[in-house]
Motif scaffolding. Structure first.
Motif, short mmCIF file in Angstrom:
data_model
loop_
_atom_site.label_atom_id
_atom_site.label_comp_id
_atom_site.label_asym_id
_atom_site.label_seq_id
_atom_site.Cartn_x
_atom_site.Cartn_y
_atom_site.Cartn_z
N PHE A 80 0.83 -1.19 0.00
CA PHE A 80 0.00 0.00 0.00
C PHE A 80 0.87 1.25 0.00
O PHE A 80 2.10 1.17 0.17
N LEU A 81 0.26 2.38 -0.21
CA LEU A 81 0.97 3.65 -0.30
C LEU A 81 1.80 3.89 0.96
O LEU A 81 1.31 3.75 2.08
N LEU A 82 3.08 4.24 0.77
CA LEU A 82 4.02 4.59 1.85
C LEU A 82 4.44 3.40 2.70
O LEU A 82 5.06 3.56 3.74
N GLU A 83 4.15 2.18 2.23
CA GLU A 83 4.54 0.99 3.00
C GLU A 83 5.98 0.62 2.69
O GLU A 83 6.41 0.68 1.54
N PRO A 84 6.77 0.24 3.70
CA PRO A 84 8.14 -0.23 3.43
C PRO A 84 8.11 -1.53 2.63
O PRO A 84 7.21 -2.36 2.80
N LYS A 85 9.09 -1.69 1.75
CA LYS A 85 9.18 -2.89 0.91
C LYS A 85 10.61 -3.40 0.92
O LYS A 85 11.55 -2.63 1.01
N ASN A 86 10.75 -4.70 0.79
CA ASN A 86 12.08 -5.30 0.69
C ASN A 86 11.96 -6.68 0.09
O ASN A 86 10.89 -7.29 0.09
N THR A 87 13.06 -7.17 -0.43
CA THR A 87 13.09 -8.54 -0.93
C THR A 87 13.39 -9.50 0.23
O THR A 87 14.00 -9.10 1.24
N PRO A 88 12.97 -10.77 0.13
CA PRO A 88 13.32 -11.74 1.16
C PRO A 88 14.83 -11.84 1.37
O PRO A 88 15.30 -12.05 2.50
N ASP A 89 15.61 -11.68 0.30
CA ASP A 89 17.07 -11.75 0.43
C ASP A 89 17.61 -10.68 1.37
O ASP A 89 18.55 -10.93 2.14
N ALA A 90 17.03 -9.48 1.29
CA ALA A 90 17.52 -8.39 2.15
C ALA A 90 17.37 -8.75 3.62
O ALA A 90 18.28 -8.54 4.42
N LEU A 91 16.22 -9.30 3.97
CA LEU A 91 16.00 -9.72 5.36
C LEU A 91 16.98 -10.81 5.76
O LEU A 91 17.57 -10.77 6.85
N GLU A 92 17.20 -11.78 4.89
CA GLU A 92 18.11 -12.88 5.21
C GLU A 92 19.54 -12.40 5.39
O GLU A 92 20.28 -12.92 6.23
N VAL A 93 19.96 -11.41 4.61
CA VAL A 93 21.31 -10.86 4.75
C VAL A 93 21.52 -10.34 6.16
O VAL A 93 22.56 -10.58 6.79
N PHE A 94 20.55 -9.59 6.65
CA PHE A 94 20.67 -9.04 8.00
C PHE A 94 20.69 -10.15 9.05
O PHE A 94 21.50 -10.13 9.99
N LYS A 95 19.82 -11.12 8.92
CA LYS A 95 19.77 -12.21 9.90
C LYS A 95 21.08 -12.99 9.91
O LYS A 95 21.61 -13.34 10.98
N GLU A 96 21.62 -13.26 8.72
CA GLU A 96 22.86 -14.04 8.65
C GLU A 96 24.06 -13.27 9.18
O GLU A 96 25.07 -13.87 9.56
N ALA A 97 23.94 -11.93 9.22
CA ALA A 97 25.01 -11.11 9.80
C ALA A 97 24.89 -11.00 11.32
O ALA A 97 25.74 -10.38 11.96
N GLY A 98 23.85 -11.59 11.89
CA GLY A 98 23.69 -11.60 13.34
C GLY A 98 22.62 -10.68 13.88
O GLY A 98 22.42 -10.61 15.10
N PHE A 99 21.93 -9.95 13.01
CA PHE A 99 20.86 -9.08 13.47
C PHE A 99 19.67 -9.92 13.94
O PHE A 99 19.32 -10.92 13.33
N SER A 100 19.02 -9.47 15.01
CA SER A 100 17.81 -10.12 15.50
C SER A 100 16.72 -9.06 15.70
O SER A 100 17.01 -7.87 15.89
N GLU A 101 15.49 -9.49 15.66
CA GLU A 101 14.36 -8.56 15.76
C GLU A 101 14.28 -7.95 17.16
O GLU A 101 14.30 -8.67 18.16
N ILE A 102 14.18 -6.63 17.22
CA ILE A 102 14.10 -5.94 18.50
C ILE A 102 12.78 -5.18 18.67
O ILE A 102 12.49 -4.68 19.77
N SER A 103 11.98 -5.09 17.61
CA SER A 103 10.69 -4.42 17.70
C SER A 103 9.82 -4.92 16.56
O SER A 103 10.31 -5.08 15.43
N SER A 104 8.52 -5.18 16.83
CA SER A 104 7.66 -5.79 15.82
C SER A 104 6.39 -4.97 15.60
O SER A 104 5.88 -4.31 16.52
N TYR A 105 5.87 -5.06 14.38
CA TYR A 105 4.76 -4.22 13.93
C TYR A 105 3.88 -5.03 12.98
O TYR A 105 4.28 -6.09 12.51
N PHE A 106 2.69 -4.50 12.69
CA PHE A 106 1.81 -5.18 11.75
C PHE A 106 0.92 -4.17 11.03
O PHE A 106 0.76 -3.02 11.46
N SER A 107 0.35 -4.60 9.92
CA SER A 107 -0.73 -3.88 9.25
C SER A 107 -1.91 -4.83 9.13
O SER A 107 -1.73 -6.03 8.93
#
Length: 281
Positions: free
Chosen positions: A84-111
């Protein structure tokens, strides 16, 4: 805003060295991230991490374009419906890159989305403490100036909050003035005209020039009950104006808005996460 940009193998990222505070520590934010391959994304993310470490910072959050006023969060779950308008977008690869570098979720949201025919069934209790009014369509700079001032007060205690200037805020929002529907921008005011709440809604123009859905993008209040009255008026107004679906956008899981969205019977269709990494001291 102190920042550095890196590119490698079809990937890019920007480091913001003066990010919001996280866990009581100075933090760098990494944002504007994109990659064509996981390998390129991993390489450019490592460059960003090395830059942050070289600057003596041990806490990193991302994706975030400097602060929560700008784009942040990864999509973590989706029903594959269009953004939807103004919604953040990313590819699944982008998320996996961060996770594989050691990043973990620190805050969660929904629409979530709700058919307007089933929303706002019960009116909130009448009050004389404030009145709800629609924007009259005039003086948009004054409109966003008021929204900015109340936002700063209402959001100041939120996690990852970082103040920005009024001029910077206006520079973000004035370009979207031509898309505004004044019926979907609401204010709560005391009888002396003191502003105690606002709601910013917009048609979902990602669907085209005649969208069927409307987005409840942001609302905030400084007085108990004002948010509930604003949301009720928004849903009723959207239905009268011919929209059939409301999108409750980008709500923090622990926010009161999450309870109100659930009470309306809205169904979650997308989840998002903000991620963090703590480097070895």
């Amino acid at each position: 805003m102190t920042q550095h940009s890196f590119r490698a193998d079809g990937a890019k990222i920007t480091v913001y060295l003066d990010g919001p505070v996280w866990d009581g520590k100075p933090t760098a934010a990494v944002g504007a991230f994109a990659c064509k391959t996981k390998e390129g994304g991993a390489a450019v993310l490592q460059q960003a991490i090395d830059c942050i470490r070289d600057n003596g910072i041990t806490h990193i959050i991302g994706p975030m374009d400097g602060d929560t006023w700008h784009s942040y969060r990864f999509v973590t779950q989706t029903d594959e419906s269009p953004a939807f308008l103004l919604e953040p977008k990313n590819t699944p690869d982008a998320l996996e890159v961060f996770k594989e570098a050691g990043f973990s979720e620190i805050s969660s949201y929904f629409s979530a989305r709700v058919p307007l025919e089933q929303a706002a069934k019960t009116a909130p209790a009448a009050t004389t403490d404030f009145e709800i009014e629609h924007w009259d369509g005039t003086d948009p700079e004054r409109l966003f100036g008021q929204v900015f001032e109340l936002s700063c007060e209402a959001f100041a205690n939120n996690a990852f909050y970082k103040p920005i200037t009024r001029d910077a805020f206006l520079a973000m929002y004035m370009p979207i003035v031509p898309m505004l529907n004044r019926e979907l921008i609401l204010f709560a005011r005391r009888l002396d005209q003191t502003l105690v709440g606002f709601l910013f809604g917009t048609p979902n123009y990602a669907e085209g020039p005649k969208p069927s859905s409307v987005i409840l993008k942001t609302y905030a209040s400084l007085m108990k009950g004002a948010g509930q009255h604003l949301a009720y008026t928004f849903h009723k107004t959207a239905a009268v104006n011919g929209f059939d679906t409301a999108i409750h956008a980008l709500i923090h899981d622990d926010n009161l808005s999450a309870l109100r969205s659930a009470a309306e019977g809205a169904d979650v269709f997308r989840r998002y996460g903000l991620f963090g990494l703590k480097l070895d001291d």
